[in-house]
Design a protein around this motif. Structure first.
Motif, PDB file in Angstrom:
ATOM      1  N   VAL A 144       0.715  -1.428  -0.017  1.00  0.00           N
ATOM      2  CA  VAL A 144       0.278  -0.336   0.311  1.00  0.00           C
ATOM      3  C   VAL A 144       0.548   0.803  -0.036  1.00  0.00           C
ATOM      4  N   LEU A 145       2.481   0.920   0.084  1.00  0.00           N
ATOM      5  CA  LEU A 145       3.114   2.682   0.254  1.00  0.00           C
ATOM      6  C   LEU A 145       3.084   2.636  -1.396  1.00  0.00           C
ATOM      7  N   ASP A 146       2.693   2.159  -1.801  1.00  0.00           N
ATOM      8  CA  ASP A 146       3.288   2.812  -3.323  1.00  0.00           C
ATOM      9  C   ASP A 146       4.407   3.437  -3.667  1.00  0.00           C
ATOM     10  N   LEU A 147       4.942   2.851  -3.164  1.00  0.00           N
ATOM     11  CA  LEU A 147       6.855   3.239  -3.046  1.00  0.00           C
ATOM     12  C   LEU A 147       7.266   2.651  -3.929  1.00  0.00           C
ATOM     13  N   VAL A 148       7.561   1.020  -3.949  1.00  0.00           N
ATOM     14  CA  VAL A 148       8.507  -0.401  -3.332  1.00  0.00           C
ATOM     15  C   VAL A 148       7.885  -1.489  -4.416  1.00  0.00           C
ATOM     16  N   SER A 149       8.225  -1.923  -5.164  1.00  0.00           N
ATOM     17  CA  SER A 149       8.530  -3.309  -6.216  1.00  0.00           C
ATOM     18  C   SER A 149       8.738  -4.675  -5.856  1.00  0.00           C
ATOM     19  N   ASP A 150       9.246  -5.542  -5.962  1.00  0.00           N
ATOM     20  CA  ASP A 150       9.581  -7.135  -6.441  1.00  0.00           C
ATOM     21  C   ASP A 150      10.553  -6.949  -6.767  1.00  0.00           C
ATOM     22  N   GLU A 151      11.228  -5.698  -7.563  1.00  0.00           N
ATOM     23  CA  GLU A 151      12.623  -5.719  -7.974  1.00  0.00           C
ATOM     24  C   GLU A 151      13.613  -5.183  -6.953  1.00  0.00           C
ATOM     25  N   GLY A 152      12.905  -4.524  -5.543  1.00  0.00           N
ATOM     26  CA  GLY A 152      13.411  -3.825  -4.890  1.00  0.00           C
ATOM     27  C   GLY A 152      13.362  -4.605  -2.857  1.00  0.00           C
ATOM     28  N   CYS A 153      12.510  -5.529  -2.776  1.00  0.00           N
ATOM     29  CA  CYS A 153      11.642  -5.475  -2.077  1.00  0.00           C
ATOM     30  C   CYS A 153      11.514  -7.230  -1.484  1.00  0.00           C
ATOM     31  N   ILE A 154      11.921  -7.951  -0.634  1.00  0.00           N
ATOM     32  CA  ILE A 154      11.331  -9.375  -0.553  1.00  0.00           C
ATOM     33  C   ILE A 154      10.227  -8.608   1.006  1.00  0.00           C
ATOM     34  N   PHE A 155       9.607  -9.089   0.158  1.00  0.00           N
ATOM     35  CA  PHE A 155       7.843  -8.595   0.915  1.00  0.00           C
ATOM     36  C   PHE A 155       7.536 -10.423   1.780  1.00  0.00           C
ATOM     37  N   TYR A 156       6.861 -10.477   2.621  1.00  0.00           N
ATOM     38  CA  TYR A 156       6.591 -11.649   3.588  1.00  0.00           C
ATOM     39  C   TYR A 156       5.355 -11.584   4.146  1.00  0.00           C
ATOM     40  N   GLU A 157       4.762 -12.944   4.349  1.00  0.00           N
ATOM     41  CA  GLU A 157       3.702 -12.457   5.208  1.00  0.00           C
ATOM     42  C   GLU A 157       4.181 -13.038   7.071  1.00  0.00           C
ATOM     43  N   LEU A 158       2.815 -13.065   7.770  1.00  0.00           N
ATOM     44  CA  LEU A 158       4.028 -12.677   9.645  1.00  0.00           C
ATOM     45  C   LEU A 158       4.692 -14.497   9.256  1.00  0.00           C
ATOM     46  N   ASN A 159       4.034 -15.399   8.726  1.00  0.00           N
ATOM     47  CA  ASN A 159       4.320 -16.324   8.952  1.00  0.00           C
ATOM     48  C   ASN A 159       5.661 -17.321   8.570  1.00  0.00           C
ATOM     49  N   SER A 160       5.763 -16.597   7.288  1.00  0.00           N
ATOM     50  CA  SER A 160       6.865 -16.530   6.593  1.00  0.00           C
ATOM     51  C   SER A 160       8.369 -15.982   7.096  1.00  0.00           C
ATOM     52  N   MET A 161       8.376 -14.993   7.875  1.00  0.00           N
ATOM     53  CA  MET A 161       9.614 -14.372   7.478  1.00  0.00           C
ATOM     54  C   MET A 161      11.081 -14.870   8.109  1.00  0.00           C
ATOM     55  N   LEU A 162      10.951 -16.236   9.033  1.00  0.00           N
ATOM     56  CA  LEU A 162      11.735 -16.550   9.505  1.00  0.00           C
ATOM     57  C   LEU A 162      12.424 -16.777   8.318  1.00  0.00           C
ATOM     58  N   MET A 163      11.518 -18.236   7.341  1.00  0.00           N
ATOM     59  CA  MET A 163      12.334 -18.841   6.129  1.00  0.00           C
ATOM     60  C   MET A 163      12.767 -17.476   4.942  1.00  0.00           C
ATOM     61  N   LYS A 164      12.149 -16.512   5.076  1.00  0.00           N
ATOM     62  CA  LYS A 164      12.435 -15.781   4.506  1.00  0.00           C
ATOM     63  C   LYS A 164      14.066 -14.328   4.783  1.00  0.00           C
ATOM     64  N   ILE A 165      14.588 -14.727   6.332  1.00  0.00           N
ATOM     65  CA  ILE A 165      15.412 -14.126   6.780  1.00  0.00           C
ATOM     66  C   ILE A 165      16.746 -15.099   6.412  1.00  0.00           C
ATOM     67  N   GLU A 166      16.279 -16.508   6.877  1.00  0.00           N
ATOM     68  CA  GLU A 166      17.357 -17.738   6.422  1.00  0.00           C
ATOM     69  C   GLU A 166      17.546 -17.677   4.605  1.00  0.00           C
ATOM     70  N   SER A 167      16.771 -17.193   3.972  1.00  0.00           N
ATOM     71  CA  SER A 167      17.593 -17.666   2.487  1.00  0.00           C
ATOM     72  C   SER A 167      17.872 -16.287   1.899  1.00  0.00           C
ATOM     73  N   LEU A 168      18.281 -15.145   2.686  1.00  0.00           N
ATOM     74  CA  LEU A 168      18.816 -13.715   2.077  1.00  0.00           C
ATOM     75  C   LEU A 168      20.340 -14.261   1.476  1.00  0.00           C
ATOM     76  N   ASN A 169      20.472 -13.360   0.015  1.00  0.00           N
ATOM     77  CA  ASN A 169      21.543 -13.983  -0.891  1.00  0.00           C
ATOM     78  C   ASN A 169      21.803 -12.254  -0.988  1.00  0.00           C
ATOM     79  N   LYS A 170      23.276 -12.217  -0.748  1.00  0.00           N
ATOM     80  CA  LYS A 170      23.842 -11.298  -0.288  1.00  0.00           C
ATOM     81  C   LYS A 170      23.760 -10.409  -1.945  1.00  0.00           C
TER      82      LYS A 170
END
Length: 187
Positions: A144-170
């Protein structure tokens, strides 16, 4: 009778000091191998910092680091954050007012900026992060911020935050930060 004015970027607001960045890296034991997640800004209950820390505590990977930098709204929230952070040496706290000269240094160290707000329609922190050319880590509702996109963001649902943290790639985070910097040029 209403005008909508987009939030401008922060170009030329914060100047980078290599000495401060080096000191923060040394104090927080940060190396080039680390992936650094930064939460930056005023710390309020609705901003989801405690949820971010709880998920980070469960994340596997000694290469992961979390920096919480900002001023908590009260002593109870400060204690809660400190108590959680004490459980993991990968978490570093910089609680209190962050001086202007430390802002660019903190962002230079970060690979991704977490904005785990539970409720919001705007975020100066998101605009600051894209100005600094950093990838964003946001809840799905942040579309809803109308500022960001998938190109520059990793979006998560509350129950997927941990999985997304562990899969970060520099390498991917660098590209996402570059995409965000291009967005900032249009603000």
């Amino acid at each position: 009778k209403t005008s909508i004015i987009p939030h401008g970027n922060y170009d030329n607001c914060y100047f980078f000091d290599e000495k401060i960045a080096h000191k923060i890296k040394k104090d927080f034991h940060i190396t080039e191998e680390n992936i650094v997640i930064l939460f930056f800004g005023a710390i309020r209950g609705y901003k989801g910092v405690e949820h971010l820390i709880e998920n980070f505590l469960k994340a596997e990977g000694s290469h992961l680091k979390l920096i919480i930098a900002g001023n908590p709204q009260d002593k109870e929230l400060t204690r809660s954050i400190e108590d959680r952070a004490e459980r993991d040496s990968r978490i570093s706290l910089m609680l209190g007012f962050i001086p202007d000269e430390a802002v660019s240094a903190l962002f230079s160290i970060a690979d991704i900026v977490a904005i785990p707000f539970e409720r919001t329609l705007t975020s100066g922190s998101a605009v600051l992060a894209i100005t600094m050319g950093k990838a964003l880590f946001l809840p799905e509702e942040a579309y809803v911020l109308d500022l960001v996109s998938d190109e520059g963001c990793i979006f998560y649902e509350l129950n997927s935050m941990l999985m997304k943290i562990e899969s970060l790639n520099k390498d991917k985070l660098i590209l996402m930060g570059e995409a965000n910097r291009l967005l900032a040029d249009n603000l």
